[in-house]
Enzyme design. Structure first.
Site, mmCIF file in Angstrom:
data_model
loop_
_atom_site.group_PDB
_atom_site.id
_atom_site.type_symbol
_atom_site.label_atom_id
_atom_site.label_comp_id
_atom_site.label_asym_id
_atom_site.label_seq_id
_atom_site.Cartn_x
_atom_site.Cartn_y
_atom_site.Cartn_z
ATOM 1 C CG ASN A 84 -2.274 0.590 0.925
ATOM 2 O OD1 ASN A 84 -2.322 1.640 0.291
ATOM 3 N ND2 ASN A 84 -3.340 -0.022 1.392
ATOM 4 C CG HIS A 114 24.142 4.295 10.219
ATOM 5 N ND1 HIS A 114 24.807 4.608 9.058
ATOM 6 C CD2 HIS A 114 22.820 4.429 9.939
ATOM 7 C CE1 HIS A 114 23.932 4.933 8.122
ATOM 8 N NE2 HIS A 114 22.713 4.823 8.632
ATOM 9 N N GLY A 141 -0.199 -1.223 9.120
ATOM 10 C CA GLY A 141 0.253 0.137 8.825
ATOM 11 C C GLY A 141 1.277 0.666 9.822
ATOM 12 C CB SER A 159 -1.453 -0.791 12.803
ATOM 13 O OG SER A 159 -2.284 -0.887 13.930
ATOM 14 C CB THR A 164 13.542 -5.488 17.896
ATOM 15 O OG1 THR A 164 12.870 -6.227 18.941
ATOM 16 C CG2 THR A 164 13.057 -4.041 17.920
ATOM 17 C CE LYS A 165 14.288 -9.770 21.685
ATOM 18 N NZ LYS A 165 13.647 -10.028 22.964
ATOM 19 N NE ARG A 179 7.935 -7.930 25.012
ATOM 20 C CZ ARG A 179 9.266 -7.822 24.982
ATOM 21 N NH1 ARG A 179 9.988 -8.649 24.250
ATOM 22 N NH2 ARG A 179 9.880 -6.894 25.678
ATOM 23 C CE LYS A 182 -5.848 -12.424 17.498
ATOM 24 N NZ LYS A 182 -7.274 -12.130 17.670
HETATM 25 C C1 LIG Z 1 -2.911 -3.682 2.579
HETATM 26 C C2 LIG Z 1 -3.380 -3.300 3.867
HETATM 27 O O1 LIG Z 1 -3.080 -3.967 4.785
HETATM 28 S S1 LIG Z 1 -4.344 -1.959 4.178
HETATM 29 C C3 LIG Z 1 -5.027 -2.205 5.794
HETATM 30 C C4 LIG Z 1 -4.371 -1.401 6.833
HETATM 31 N N1 LIG Z 1 -4.860 -1.851 8.130
HETATM 32 C C5 LIG Z 1 -4.058 -2.022 9.163
HETATM 33 O O2 LIG Z 1 -2.880 -1.763 9.144
HETATM 34 C C6 LIG Z 1 -4.713 -2.607 10.382
HETATM 35 C C7 LIG Z 1 -3.803 -3.626 11.073
HETATM 36 N N2 LIG Z 1 -4.592 -4.376 12.049
HETATM 37 C C8 LIG Z 1 -4.254 -4.485 13.313
HETATM 38 O O3 LIG Z 1 -3.256 -3.957 13.791
HETATM 39 C C9 LIG Z 1 -5.233 -5.324 14.162
HETATM 40 O O4 LIG Z 1 -5.422 -4.692 15.373
HETATM 41 C C10 LIG Z 1 -4.734 -6.761 14.350
HETATM 42 C C11 LIG Z 1 -4.952 -7.487 13.041
HETATM 43 C C12 LIG Z 1 -3.261 -6.858 14.706
HETATM 44 C C13 LIG Z 1 -5.430 -7.479 15.508
HETATM 45 O O5 LIG Z 1 -6.780 -7.624 15.234
HETATM 46 P P1 LIG Z 1 -7.717 -8.419 16.293
HETATM 47 O O6 LIG Z 1 -7.143 -9.743 16.627
HETATM 48 O O7 LIG Z 1 -9.080 -8.378 15.726
HETATM 49 O O8 LIG Z 1 -7.528 -7.531 17.576
HETATM 50 P P2 LIG Z 1 -8.594 -6.821 18.495
HETATM 51 O O9 LIG Z 1 -9.080 -5.571 17.855
HETATM 52 O O10 LIG Z 1 -9.614 -7.838 18.942
HETATM 53 O O11 LIG Z 1 -7.703 -6.427 19.742
HETATM 54 C C14 LIG Z 1 -7.126 -7.408 20.590
HETATM 55 C C15 LIG Z 1 -6.173 -6.706 21.535
HETATM 56 O O12 LIG Z 1 -5.028 -6.274 20.799
HETATM 57 C C16 LIG Z 1 -4.874 -4.855 20.942
HETATM 58 N N3 LIG Z 1 -4.415 -4.332 19.662
HETATM 59 C C17 LIG Z 1 -5.111 -4.273 18.515
HETATM 60 N N4 LIG Z 1 -4.365 -3.710 17.546
HETATM 61 C C18 LIG Z 1 -3.179 -3.427 18.090
HETATM 62 C C19 LIG Z 1 -2.014 -2.837 17.582
HETATM 63 N N5 LIG Z 1 -1.935 -2.435 16.323
HETATM 64 N N6 LIG Z 1 -0.961 -2.710 18.406
HETATM 65 C C20 LIG Z 1 -1.043 -3.103 19.702
HETATM 66 N N7 LIG Z 1 -2.138 -3.669 20.240
HETATM 67 C C21 LIG Z 1 -3.204 -3.816 19.443
HETATM 68 C C22 LIG Z 1 -6.274 -4.348 21.301
HETATM 69 O O13 LIG Z 1 -6.201 -3.122 21.983
HETATM 70 C C23 LIG Z 1 -6.763 -5.461 22.172
HETATM 71 O O14 LIG Z 1 -6.181 -5.329 23.457
HETATM 72 P P3 LIG Z 1 -6.946 -5.814 24.788
HETATM 73 O O15 LIG Z 1 -7.111 -7.301 24.651
HETATM 74 O O16 LIG Z 1 -6.039 -5.397 25.890
HETATM 75 O O17 LIG Z 1 -8.272 -5.117 24.782
#
Ligand SMILES: CC(=O)SCCNC(=O)CCNC(=O)[C@H](O)C(C)(C)COP(=O)(O)OP(=O)(O)OC[C@H]1O[C@@H](n2cnc3c(N)ncnc32)[C@H](O)[C@@H]1OP(=O)(O)O
Length: 185
Positions: A84, A114, A141, A159, A164-165, A179, A182
């Site tokens: 993207n 570096h 993202g 996102s 780092t690992k 980390r 799941k």
């Molecule tokens: C080509 C393209 O990809 S365009 C699309 C662009 N979209 C993105 O970049 C979105 C990326 N998606 C994410 O980051 C999502 O949050 C995922 C896929 C990692 C996880 O989705 P799900 O498993 O449905 O997570 P869910 O929303 O149920 O949240 C679970 C836990 O993770 C946490 N969490 C969700 N996203 C993140 C994140 N990016 N960073 C840290 N923690 C997160 C939530 O706060 C929640 O915490 P809690 O249990 O303490 O309440």
């Protein structure tokens, strides 16, 4: 004696101002500038240009503008690669990405480092460590993949993660430093 290009690819300290490396970077800059100006309606033209820039690709590949990289020749992506907007791949070492991988906006894959030693760093020397990403991965993202990281198959990077690992197959990873959030199947 190894060339600076060979040193760069083998993880040794190298001089980025070497003439061959500067010419390769100039070529990559010119090609990425061209790519970023080709209309999204001209898909075959964009695909041809990416194929001429990268070391290897699958048949189907699509990268949104703006895309940036250092050399291009050190990037190898599999079938059905999609990146993207505003993806940056700094490929001083090899970046190998498997089939069916998705990059969300503003993903950064960085192989260069570096030296931490002040005098060495100021001298301009750099080094690179390869990044490898398996099949069927989705990088969210603004995630950053640091030098030397290997990710297995079916890895989702949340996102904003800073990876780092290395991690194995079938996991969602996120946070800074990333980390396991799941397991997935
Ligand atoms: C080509 C393209 O990809 S365009 C699309 C662009 N979209 C993105 O970049 C979105 C990326 N998606 C994410 O980051 C999502 O949050 C995922 C896929 C990692 C996880 O989705 P799900 O498993 O449905 O997570 P869910 O929303 O149920 O949240 C679970 C836990 O993770 C946490 N969490 C969700 N996203 C993140 C994140 N990016 N960073 C840290 N923690 C997160 C939530 O706060 C929640 O915490 P809690 O249990 O303490 O309440």
């Amino acid at each position: 004696m190894p060339s600076e290009f060979e040193k760069m690819l083998s993880g040794q300290h190298y001089n980025p101002f070497d003439a061959e490396l500067m010419a390769l970077r100039k070529n990559a800059r010119q090609l990425t500038e061209q790519l970023n100006q080709i209309s999204m309606s001209e898909i075959p033209k964009r695909t041809r240009l990416i194929k001429s820039l990268f070391g290897s690709t699958g048949k189907h590949i699509y990268i949104e503008s703006n895309f940036r990289c250092d050399y291009g020749v050190n990037i190898h992506v599999g079938e059905n690669f999609y990146a993207n907007f505003d993806c940056v791949i700094l490929d001083v070492a090899e970046v190998r990405i498997g089939d069916n991988c998705l990059m969300a906006p503003q993903v950064g894959i960085y192989t260069p480092g570096h030296p931490l030693d002040r005098k060495e760093r100021v001298s301009g020397l750099e080094f690179g460590l390869p990044v490898t990403i398996g099949d069927d991965c989705w990088i969210g993202g603004h995630a950053v993949i640091n030098p030397g990281v290997t990710l297995g198959d079916n890895v989702v990077v949340a996102s904003g993660a800073v990876v780092t690992k290395s991690f194995g197959d079938n996991v969602v990873i996120g946070g800074n430093p990333a980390r396991v959030m799941k397991q997935i199947s």
